[in-house]
Motif scaffolding. Structure first.
Motif, mmCIF file in Angstrom:
data_model
loop_
_atom_site.group_PDB
_atom_site.id
_atom_site.type_symbol
_atom_site.label_atom_id
_atom_site.label_comp_id
_atom_site.label_asym_id
_atom_site.label_seq_id
_atom_site.Cartn_x
_atom_site.Cartn_y
_atom_site.Cartn_z
ATOM 1 N N LEU A 183 9.858 5.833 -4.383
ATOM 2 C CA LEU A 183 10.448 4.634 -4.979
ATOM 3 C C LEU A 183 11.634 5.007 -5.863
ATOM 4 O O LEU A 183 11.625 6.023 -6.540
ATOM 5 C CB LEU A 183 9.417 3.880 -5.817
ATOM 6 C CG LEU A 183 8.309 3.138 -5.052
ATOM 7 C CD1 LEU A 183 7.359 2.479 -6.033
ATOM 8 C CD2 LEU A 183 8.888 2.095 -4.107
ATOM 9 N N ASN A 184 12.626 4.130 -5.865
ATOM 10 C CA ASN A 184 13.787 4.307 -6.730
ATOM 11 C C ASN A 184 13.457 3.782 -8.127
ATOM 12 O O ASN A 184 12.810 2.751 -8.282
ATOM 13 C CB ASN A 184 14.976 3.529 -6.136
ATOM 14 C CG ASN A 184 16.272 3.872 -6.845
ATOM 15 O OD1 ASN A 184 16.345 3.768 -8.054
ATOM 16 N ND2 ASN A 184 17.276 4.264 -6.075
ATOM 17 N N TRP A 185 13.936 4.493 -9.158
ATOM 18 C CA TRP A 185 13.671 4.053 -10.537
ATOM 19 C C TRP A 185 14.208 2.648 -10.788
ATOM 20 O O TRP A 185 13.623 1.886 -11.559
ATOM 21 C CB TRP A 185 14.293 5.029 -11.531
ATOM 22 C CG TRP A 185 13.488 6.280 -11.691
ATOM 23 C CD1 TRP A 185 13.707 7.477 -11.097
ATOM 24 C CD2 TRP A 185 12.316 6.433 -12.498
ATOM 25 N NE1 TRP A 185 12.759 8.399 -11.467
ATOM 26 C CE2 TRP A 185 11.874 7.774 -12.350
ATOM 27 C CE3 TRP A 185 11.589 5.586 -13.335
ATOM 28 C CZ2 TRP A 185 10.758 8.276 -12.988
ATOM 29 C CZ3 TRP A 185 10.474 6.087 -13.974
ATOM 30 C CH2 TRP A 185 10.064 7.412 -13.804
ATOM 31 N N LEU A 186 15.321 2.308 -10.155
ATOM 32 C CA LEU A 186 15.902 0.978 -10.351
ATOM 33 C C LEU A 186 15.015 -0.131 -9.807
ATOM 34 O O LEU A 186 15.121 -1.282 -10.211
ATOM 35 C CB LEU A 186 17.287 0.915 -9.687
ATOM 36 C CG LEU A 186 18.384 1.760 -10.362
ATOM 37 C CD1 LEU A 186 19.676 1.670 -9.558
ATOM 38 C CD2 LEU A 186 18.609 1.288 -11.797
ATOM 39 N N SER A 187 14.130 0.201 -8.867
ATOM 40 C CA SER A 187 13.205 -0.804 -8.343
ATOM 41 C C SER A 187 11.939 -0.909 -9.190
ATOM 42 O O SER A 187 11.189 -1.874 -9.094
ATOM 43 C CB SER A 187 12.821 -0.465 -6.897
ATOM 44 O OG SER A 187 12.100 0.763 -6.848
ATOM 45 N N VAL A 188 11.695 0.102 -10.023
ATOM 46 C CA VAL A 188 10.475 0.112 -10.853
ATOM 47 C C VAL A 188 10.725 -0.514 -12.227
ATOM 48 O O VAL A 188 9.941 -1.338 -12.712
ATOM 49 C CB VAL A 188 9.950 1.557 -11.009
ATOM 50 C CG1 VAL A 188 8.794 1.597 -12.003
ATOM 51 C CG2 VAL A 188 9.517 2.114 -9.661
ATOM 52 N N ILE A 189 11.842 -0.094 -12.836
ATOM 53 C CA ILE A 189 12.087 -0.500 -14.233
ATOM 54 C C ILE A 189 12.219 -2.019 -14.397
ATOM 55 O O ILE A 189 11.579 -2.593 -15.293
ATOM 56 C CB ILE A 189 13.327 0.233 -14.784
ATOM 57 C CG1 ILE A 189 13.019 1.731 -14.925
ATOM 58 C CG2 ILE A 189 13.746 -0.345 -16.139
ATOM 59 C CD1 ILE A 189 14.201 2.571 -15.353
ATOM 60 N N PRO A 190 13.003 -2.737 -13.575
ATOM 61 C CA PRO A 190 13.073 -4.200 -13.751
ATOM 62 C C PRO A 190 11.712 -4.876 -13.617
ATOM 63 O O PRO A 190 11.389 -5.788 -14.387
ATOM 64 C CB PRO A 190 14.023 -4.640 -12.636
ATOM 65 C CG PRO A 190 14.865 -3.445 -12.372
ATOM 66 C CD PRO A 190 13.942 -2.274 -12.535
ATOM 67 N N ARG A 191 10.894 -4.411 -12.643
ATOM 68 C CA ARG A 191 9.553 -4.994 -12.479
ATOM 69 C C ARG A 191 8.691 -4.704 -13.701
ATOM 70 O O ARG A 191 7.910 -5.556 -14.145
ATOM 71 C CB ARG A 191 8.887 -4.420 -11.223
ATOM 72 C CG ARG A 191 9.504 -4.937 -9.924
ATOM 73 C CD ARG A 191 8.963 -4.175 -8.725
ATOM 74 N NE ARG A 191 7.514 -4.278 -8.631
ATOM 75 C CZ ARG A 191 6.750 -3.515 -7.827
ATOM 76 N NH1 ARG A 191 7.341 -2.593 -7.081
ATOM 77 N NH2 ARG A 191 5.449 -3.681 -7.792
ATOM 78 N N ALA A 192 8.852 -3.514 -14.263
ATOM 79 C CA ALA A 192 8.069 -3.155 -15.452
ATOM 80 C C ALA A 192 8.479 -4.011 -16.653
ATOM 81 O O ALA A 192 7.630 -4.430 -17.458
ATOM 82 C CB ALA A 192 8.258 -1.679 -15.767
ATOM 83 N N ILE A 193 9.782 -4.260 -16.781
ATOM 84 C CA ILE A 193 10.270 -5.089 -17.899
ATOM 85 C C ILE A 193 9.701 -6.496 -17.807
ATOM 86 O O ILE A 193 9.200 -7.062 -18.789
ATOM 87 C CB ILE A 193 11.808 -5.116 -17.898
ATOM 88 C CG1 ILE A 193 12.357 -3.735 -18.288
ATOM 89 C CG2 ILE A 193 12.337 -6.198 -18.849
ATOM 90 C CD1 ILE A 193 13.861 -3.611 -18.151
ATOM 91 N N ILE A 194 9.756 -7.088 -16.595
ATOM 92 C CA ILE A 194 9.233 -8.455 -16.406
ATOM 93 C C ILE A 194 7.728 -8.502 -16.644
ATOM 94 O O ILE A 194 7.206 -9.402 -17.318
ATOM 95 C CB ILE A 194 9.579 -8.953 -14.986
ATOM 96 C CG1 ILE A 194 11.106 -9.092 -14.836
ATOM 97 C CG2 ILE A 194 8.893 -10.285 -14.700
ATOM 98 C CD1 ILE A 194 11.565 -9.351 -13.420
ATOM 99 N N SER A 195 7.011 -7.511 -16.125
ATOM 100 C CA SER A 195 5.558 -7.477 -16.296
ATOM 101 C C SER A 195 5.168 -7.316 -17.760
ATOM 102 O O SER A 195 4.160 -7.865 -18.216
ATOM 103 C CB SER A 195 4.964 -6.330 -15.474
ATOM 104 O OG SER A 195 5.224 -6.509 -14.106
ATOM 105 N N SER A 196 5.977 -6.555 -18.503
ATOM 106 C CA SER A 196 5.692 -6.375 -19.923
ATOM 107 C C SER A 196 5.848 -7.678 -20.692
ATOM 108 O O SER A 196 5.105 -7.945 -21.645
ATOM 109 C CB SER A 196 6.622 -5.305 -20.499
ATOM 110 O OG SER A 196 6.275 -5.003 -21.827
ATOM 111 N N PHE A 197 6.813 -8.509 -20.279
ATOM 112 C CA PHE A 197 6.947 -9.823 -20.910
ATOM 113 C C PHE A 197 5.719 -10.686 -20.650
ATOM 114 O O PHE A 197 5.300 -11.467 -21.509
ATOM 115 C CB PHE A 197 8.198 -10.548 -20.382
ATOM 116 C CG PHE A 197 9.469 -10.130 -21.064
ATOM 117 C CD1 PHE A 197 9.620 -10.280 -22.437
ATOM 118 C CD2 PHE A 197 10.527 -9.604 -20.340
ATOM 119 C CE1 PHE A 197 10.796 -9.896 -23.071
ATOM 120 C CE2 PHE A 197 11.703 -9.221 -20.967
ATOM 121 C CZ PHE A 197 11.843 -9.366 -22.337
#
Length: 736
Positions: free
Chosen positions: A94-108
């Motif tokens: 997986l690319n980091w760019l595909s993980v980080i945005p999902r992690a940010i949204i999930s954290s909200f």
């Protein structure tokens, strides 16, 4: 277990007997009931622990700290949530760019009590360390959300419960103080009420200032949650005085009312309405800085059908507004309103009250700034003053200086008076000022248009500084006012002769938050030149204006009633004599003389104002006669004997020629004070008295008065000495 419980309650509901022996039936239920008991015990234990946890002081401080720093704490937890989800979502390939945005949204999403655990690999879900971190971060996020929601609605719930309890347990004999809106003025007055009247009920209505007439046009947070919108610091102050608090979307000012309107019902404040109706005495306060809203709210409350029905307990409404020609109509007319169901409106003018504090402060009186011959009571020096800022406070200051510096000189005429008023908007106010006081000309009042940093202003200061006695700074800005006071202080110290009379520089403190800083600066400057002929003083501090003594008990009016009673030599109480002189019977008497209601009310209030002035002017007269704070009681007793020896209608005192002349000179001072007060009201000299045209034949020199008229001034002097002697005797008897 649960099927057994359902069956048990079903039979109870249907009122059917149990089949078989209880022992048989209980074989299955005993175990179930024991489990239920276990859970009840566990829940009860958790409840007790929760109450203990929340009531613990350390825990309370921790929760309060978190509550006050929600943004910082939630940001940290959100960041930790992002890290937890990055670890959970990341996989090889997986690319980091595909993980980080999902992690940010999930954290909200953690803060709305949801999670993305299904997206986390099974091996991590079975990892104790990861799941512990996952659970703790989610729990704290949920807890922050709970604190945020409780912070929004919790105080509303708590306040509503207190209001309900008070409503049902309230005693009829209690006194209610109802504040419409929360600001510094209302908080200061409420705190002083609680200090002086511990058992009286204090209620605040938090009015959403963002609301308009149509609440459907926009939805604010307070609309959605119906919460109290005041600041945390204000909540703490209201809790400290045990005030009841409620909230409404619109204040009384926005309603369209008639005599059948239930304002408390319309504003969803029925509990407050009930408490007010149960009270024995009630007071309403509109103390915001919006004069129009204050007055509109007060006038609407006069129409409330619930309040109009309270015949024996009509609330008194205090309104923060200017004592100008418009608002004095409400203030004066409400005292003698033909509609017996209407409530009395009292104007609370902070500008006027700030100058009243100067009149009550002996050290601030103009008499301290001139050279006095204490053997004769005459003044041997002119009085020159400067007012910087000629708005509401500045104009009240001029009235004070003009009346309280009306002294008599060695020639037995009014001693010289001069005032320079400076304002950057003088061109807009000068015309009306001149028309309102036609008897006061340029020789006594010079109006100058200039700013405090202009060359013209400092040229005037350079010309005036050597002979200046009194400066009043009223710029409606604490920083600018203090800066000007300090600069004038330094300038006077440099250029003013040491032989000059006292110069007092009065600077108003408008904001309670600036008082400590201003006091520190003033005290340090005064200490640095102790014993010199320059002094800076603060006046008009909010804590001095908004207190029981100033507003509720109205100390100036109370003393005026006492003065009037002694003046009349009445056997009635002070209140009874006041009612006799200025009550409804006096109104009827004036109306029977074919005087209009407007002029009758004006004339009554003119005489009331004279009693207030006579009372406040007492200390000036005593200083002119040489009665200092360290004066012995023996001389006061001697003068008391003198005033008791004078025959009514004459100016002859049975005493030495010198003492008789001193008493007559002070009577002349009273005459000059009376003239000054009437000139300020717009009166001019005319041989025929006319309250409509504002003419009076007594605006003339002392020698032009007949002896009976002169004796009225002696009566005022005698009353001053009688009251001083009476208070001195009270002090002596108290010491014994």
């Amino acid at each position: 277990m649960f099927s057994g419980i359902l069956e048990f309650f079903k039979k109870i509901w249907e009122r059917k007997p149990f089949h078989g022996s209880l022992d048989v039936w209980n074989n299955s239920m005993l175990i179930d009931l024991s489990v239920i008991g276990y859970w009840i015990f566990l829940l009860g234990l958790l409840l007790v622990l929760s109450i203990w946890f929340l009531s613990n002081k350390k825990t309370s401080r921790l929760l309060e700290s978190i509550s006050n720093n929600l943004l910082v704490v939630s940001s940290v937890i959100w960041l930790l949530g992002v890290i937890v989800y990055i670890v959970g979502f990341y996989r090889d390939g997986l690319n980091w760019l595909s993980v980080i945005p999902r992690a940010i949204i999930s954290s909200f999403k953690m803060f709305v009590v949801t999670n993305e655990l299904a997206r986390v690999p099974k091996e991590l879900q079975e990892n104790a360390i990861y799941m512990s971190a996952f659970s703790i971060v989610h729990f704290i996020a949920a807890f922050i959300t709970f604190l945020f929601i409780f912070k929004i609605v919790g105080y509303k719930i708590k306040s509503s419960l207190k209001m309900l309890i008070h409503k049902w347990s309230y005693e009829k004999s209690k006194v209610v103080h109802l504040f419409w809106g929360v600001n510094e003025a209302s908080c200061l007055l409420a705190e002083d009420i609680r200090k002086n009247h511990a058992t009286e009920t204090i209620i605040f209505v938090d009015i959403d200032e963002e609301c308009d007439d149509n609440t459907q046009k926009k939805a604010t947070l307070s609309h959605i949650t119906n919460t109290i919108t005041i600041k945390n610091s204000e909540i703490a102050r209201l809790d400290a005085i045990d005030a009841l608090v409620d909230h409404c979307y619109n204040g009384p000012a926005t309603l369209k009312c008639d005599n059948e309107t239930d304002i408390f019902g319309s504003l969803h404040l029925k509990n407050i309405g009930t408490i007010v109706q149960k009270s024995n005495r009630s007071y309403f306060y509109f103390l915001s800085n919006d004069e129009a809203q204050n007055m509109a709210g007060a006038l609407n409350l006069q129409k409330d059908k619930r309040l109009r029905s309270m015949v024996d307990n009509k609330p008194i409404i205090y309104v923060h507004a200017r004592r100008d020609a418009n608002n004095e109509v409400f203030d004066h007319y409400s005292q003698y309103d033909e509609d017996s169901q209407r409530m009395e409106i009292k104007i609370v003018d902070s500008a006027y009250l700030s100058i009243v504090t100067l009149k009550q402060d002996e050290a601030a009186l103009p008499v301290n700034c001139v050279k006095i011959d204490k053997a004769t009571g005459l003044v041997n020096s002119p009085f020159t003053s400067l007012i910087v800022g000629f708005g509401s406070t500045g104009q009240e200051a001029f009235k004070f200086l003009y009346e309280y510096s009306a002294f008599v000189g060695p020639d037995l005429k009014k001693s010289p008076f001069k005032c320079y008023a400076i304002d950057e908007k003088m061109n807009k106010i000068a015309g009306l000022i001149r028309k309102k006081m036609p008897a006061i000309g340029e020789d006594e009042l010079t109006l100058v248009q200039a700013t405090v940093d202009s060359e013209e202003f400092w040229e005037n200061i350079e010309t005036l500084i050597s002979g200046l006695n009194y400066v009043v700074i009223a710029l409606n800005n604490d920083s600018m006012g203090l800066s000007l006071a300090v600069n004038l202080f330094k300038y006077a110290l440099k250029y003013r002769p040491s032989s000059s009379p006292m110069l007092k520089i009065m600077v108003r403190c408008y904001d309670n938050g600036n008082e400590k800083r201003m006091t520190e600066v003033v005290n340090n400057l005064n200490k640095s030149i102790e014993g010199n002929n320059i002094e800076i003083r603060l006046y008009g501090r909010e804590k001095d204006l908004y207190c029981c003594n100033t507003i509720l008990s109205d100390a100036t009016l109370t003393e005026a009633k006492e003065f009037n009673n002694v003046y009349e030599n009445s056997e009635l109480s002070a209140e009874e004599q006041w009612e006799k002189n200025f009550g409804e019977d006096e109104m009827i008497r004036l109306l029977n003389k074919k005087m209009s209601r407007y002029h009758a009310i004006y004339d009554i209030n003119r005489r009331i104002a004279q009693n207030i002035s006579n009372s406040l002017h007492r200390r000036t007269k005593m200083i002119l006669m040489g009665f200092g704070k360290d004066e012995t009681s023996e001389r006061l007793r001697l003068y008391y004997g003198y005033v008791m020896s004078r025959e009514e209608g004459t100016t002859k005192y049975k005493c030495s020629k010198e003492d008789a002349q001193l008493l007559q000179n002070i009577a002349m001072v009273e005459h000059e004070r009376w003239i000054a007060s009437h000139k300020l009201m717009g009166y001019t000299y005319n041989p025929v008295n006319d309250c409509v045209q504002k003419h009076h034949k007594c605006i003339c020199h002392w020698d032009d008065l007949d002896e009976v008229t002169q004796s009225y001034n002696c009566n005022v002097v005698d009353t001053t000495i009688k009251m001083a002697y009476g208070k001195d005797r009270e002090r002596y008897e108290g010491m014994c």
